[in-house]
Design a protein around this motif. Sequence first.
Motif, PDB file in Angstrom:
ATOM      1  N   GLU A 121       0.701  -1.192  -0.105  1.00 27.61           N
ATOM      2  CA  GLU A 121       0.059  -0.010  -0.007  1.00 27.61           C
ATOM      3  C   GLU A 121       0.734   1.092  -0.142  1.00 27.61           C
ATOM      4  O   GLU A 121       0.623   2.341  -0.775  1.00 27.61           O
ATOM      5  CB  GLU A 121      -0.908   0.089   1.057  1.00 27.61           C
ATOM      6  CG  GLU A 121      -2.324   0.231   1.109  1.00 27.61           C
ATOM      7  CD  GLU A 121      -3.226   0.446   2.216  1.00 27.61           C
ATOM      8  OE1 GLU A 121      -2.694   0.133   3.225  1.00 27.61           O
ATOM      9  OE2 GLU A 121      -4.476   0.961   1.818  1.00 27.61           O
ATOM     10  N   ALA A 122       1.889   1.264   0.795  1.00 26.40           N
ATOM     11  CA  ALA A 122       2.910   2.372   0.942  1.00 26.40           C
ATOM     12  C   ALA A 122       3.504   2.589  -0.350  1.00 26.40           C
ATOM     13  O   ALA A 122       3.747   3.581  -1.016  1.00 26.40           O
ATOM     14  CB  ALA A 122       3.808   2.129   1.916  1.00 26.40           C
ATOM     15  N   GLU A 123       3.922   1.442  -1.292  1.00 25.91           N
ATOM     16  CA  GLU A 123       4.490   1.724  -2.578  1.00 25.91           C
ATOM     17  C   GLU A 123       3.421   2.200  -3.546  1.00 25.91           C
ATOM     18  O   GLU A 123       3.908   3.115  -4.148  1.00 25.91           O
ATOM     19  CB  GLU A 123       4.882  -0.015  -3.039  1.00 25.91           C
ATOM     20  CG  GLU A 123       5.637  -0.227  -4.311  1.00 25.91           C
ATOM     21  CD  GLU A 123       6.828   0.691  -4.356  1.00 25.91           C
ATOM     22  OE1 GLU A 123       7.164   0.584  -3.293  1.00 25.91           O
ATOM     23  OE2 GLU A 123       7.205   1.089  -5.580  1.00 25.91           O
ATOM     24  N   LEU A 124       2.227   1.645  -3.387  1.00 29.68           N
ATOM     25  CA  LEU A 124       1.042   2.343  -4.377  1.00 29.68           C
ATOM     26  C   LEU A 124       0.876   3.761  -3.931  1.00 29.68           C
ATOM     27  O   LEU A 124       0.803   4.436  -4.919  1.00 29.68           O
ATOM     28  CB  LEU A 124      -0.056   1.574  -4.197  1.00 29.68           C
ATOM     29  CG  LEU A 124       0.022   0.193  -4.577  1.00 29.68           C
ATOM     30  CD1 LEU A 124      -1.158  -0.562  -4.160  1.00 29.68           C
ATOM     31  CD2 LEU A 124       0.365  -0.170  -6.046  1.00 29.68           C
ATOM     32  N   ASN A 125       1.122   4.061  -2.638  1.00 31.84           N
ATOM     33  CA  ASN A 125       0.959   5.525  -2.479  1.00 31.84           C
ATOM     34  C   ASN A 125       2.024   6.240  -3.112  1.00 31.84           C
ATOM     35  O   ASN A 125       1.611   7.613  -3.519  1.00 31.84           O
ATOM     36  CB  ASN A 125       0.859   5.917  -0.898  1.00 31.84           C
ATOM     37  CG  ASN A 125      -0.419   5.547  -0.394  1.00 31.84           C
ATOM     38  OD1 ASN A 125      -1.564   5.636  -1.152  1.00 31.84           O
ATOM     39  ND2 ASN A 125      -0.353   5.184   0.957  1.00 31.84           N
ATOM     40  N   ARG A 126       3.273   5.581  -2.959  1.00 27.30           N
ATOM     41  CA  ARG A 126       4.592   6.496  -3.506  1.00 27.30           C
ATOM     42  C   ARG A 126       4.325   6.697  -4.910  1.00 27.30           C
ATOM     43  O   ARG A 126       4.835   7.693  -5.528  1.00 27.30           O
ATOM     44  CB  ARG A 126       5.668   5.570  -3.335  1.00 27.30           C
ATOM     45  CG  ARG A 126       6.423   6.176  -2.131  1.00 27.30           C
ATOM     46  CD  ARG A 126       7.881   5.604  -1.898  1.00 27.30           C
ATOM     47  NE  ARG A 126       7.848   4.031  -1.517  1.00 27.30           N
ATOM     48  CZ  ARG A 126       7.715   3.349  -0.688  1.00 27.30           C
ATOM     49  NH1 ARG A 126       7.533   4.150   0.193  1.00 27.30           N
ATOM     50  NH2 ARG A 126       7.636   2.397  -0.597  1.00 27.30           N
ATOM     51  N   LEU A 127       3.856   5.717  -5.520  1.00 25.79           N
ATOM     52  CA  LEU A 127       3.534   5.758  -7.131  1.00 25.79           C
ATOM     53  C   LEU A 127       2.600   6.931  -7.410  1.00 25.79           C
ATOM     54  O   LEU A 127       2.684   7.433  -8.673  1.00 25.79           O
ATOM     55  CB  LEU A 127       2.797   4.423  -7.688  1.00 25.79           C
ATOM     56  CG  LEU A 127       4.170   3.237  -7.592  1.00 25.79           C
ATOM     57  CD1 LEU A 127       3.395   1.951  -7.952  1.00 25.79           C
ATOM     58  CD2 LEU A 127       5.371   3.642  -8.477  1.00 25.79           C
ATOM     59  N   SER A 128       1.748   7.154  -6.738  1.00 26.15           N
ATOM     60  CA  SER A 128       0.577   7.991  -6.709  1.00 26.15           C
ATOM     61  C   SER A 128       0.179   8.221  -8.238  1.00 26.15           C
ATOM     62  O   SER A 128       0.060   9.282  -8.913  1.00 26.15           O
ATOM     63  CB  SER A 128       1.130   9.562  -6.299  1.00 26.15           C
ATOM     64  OG  SER A 128       2.081   9.904  -7.064  1.00 26.15           O
ATOM     65  N   LYS A 129      -0.388   7.091  -8.651  1.00 31.17           N
ATOM     66  CA  LYS A 129      -1.150   7.082  -9.994  1.00 31.17           C
ATOM     67  C   LYS A 129      -2.455   7.160  -9.823  1.00 31.17           C
ATOM     68  O   LYS A 129      -2.992   6.593  -8.666  1.00 31.17           O
ATOM     69  CB  LYS A 129      -0.459   5.792 -10.865  1.00 31.17           C
ATOM     70  CG  LYS A 129       0.943   6.225 -11.181  1.00 31.17           C
ATOM     71  CD  LYS A 129       1.136   4.881 -12.200  1.00 31.17           C
ATOM     72  CE  LYS A 129       2.855   4.965 -12.750  1.00 31.17           C
ATOM     73  NZ  LYS A 129       3.369   3.707 -13.196  1.00 31.17           N
ATOM     74  N   PRO A 130      -3.410   7.563 -10.751  1.00 30.31           N
ATOM     75  CA  PRO A 130      -4.948   7.194 -10.674  1.00 30.31           C
ATOM     76  C   PRO A 130      -5.384   5.855 -10.663  1.00 30.31           C
ATOM     77  O   PRO A 130      -6.086   5.557 -10.237  1.00 30.31           O
ATOM     78  CB  PRO A 130      -5.360   8.165 -11.701  1.00 30.31           C
ATOM     79  CG  PRO A 130      -4.228   8.414 -12.830  1.00 30.31           C
ATOM     80  CD  PRO A 130      -2.874   8.235 -11.801  1.00 30.31           C
ATOM     81  N   GLU A 131      -4.411   5.040 -11.573  1.00 35.25           N
ATOM     82  CA  GLU A 131      -4.873   3.703 -11.810  1.00 35.25           C
ATOM     83  C   GLU A 131      -3.732   2.681 -12.018  1.00 35.25           C
ATOM     84  O   GLU A 131      -2.783   3.437 -12.619  1.00 35.25           O
ATOM     85  CB  GLU A 131      -5.881   3.643 -12.953  1.00 35.25           C
ATOM     86  CG  GLU A 131      -5.498   4.208 -14.240  1.00 35.25           C
ATOM     87  CD  GLU A 131      -6.571   4.038 -15.277  1.00 35.25           C
ATOM     88  OE1 GLU A 131      -7.634   3.976 -15.322  1.00 35.25           O
ATOM     89  OE2 GLU A 131      -6.075   4.021 -16.528  1.00 35.25           O
TER      90      GLU A 131
END
Length: 179
Positions: A90-100
């Motif tokens: 989840e932290a990794e996904l937040n870092r990517l900060s992409k809409p999808e």
Amino acid sequence: MNCPHCNYHDSRVIDSRDVNDGIRRRRQFLSCGSRFTTYERLHSAVLFVIKKDERREEFSRDKLLVGIRKACDKRPLPTGTVDKLVDNIEAELNRLSKPEIPSAAIGDMVMEGLKNLDYIAYIRFASVYREFTDITKLKQEVDTLVSNKETTSPPAGQLPLLPAEASGTVAKRRQRSQR
Ligand SMILES: [Zn+2]
């Protein structure tokens, strides 16, 4: 928030600390004194997962958790391991900060995490996520896993792990030198 035991709603915070991308709070209900933990997380912009058929679905931490838990079922992993893995993803996904993000990208993150945790869980997850339809594909995955493991083993030239092996070599050398 209501107490699961007595249903009373007033609680006080007895401890709070930063964890990963959130805050963990230890709380105590004023009525019965029972303690529980809450997590506070920054809920950034909604992330959508691109499914294989191009449909978009809102990212769900719970769904991810359930999938990984299933793969780790009855494996000898310390309590909290799965939650920590999900936290990291989840932290990794937040870092990517992409809409999808494609579901395959999330699947790869899980695979990478499980590979370092438990091989059986890894294979279980891979068989569902990569949709192994035949045993050949599954075997390929296992072979890749094994060959990766071999390349990461200690480099040659180190002392043998088994003493018998070492003494055998010495004995052979002695025999040769006696000739
Ligand atoms: Zn209570």
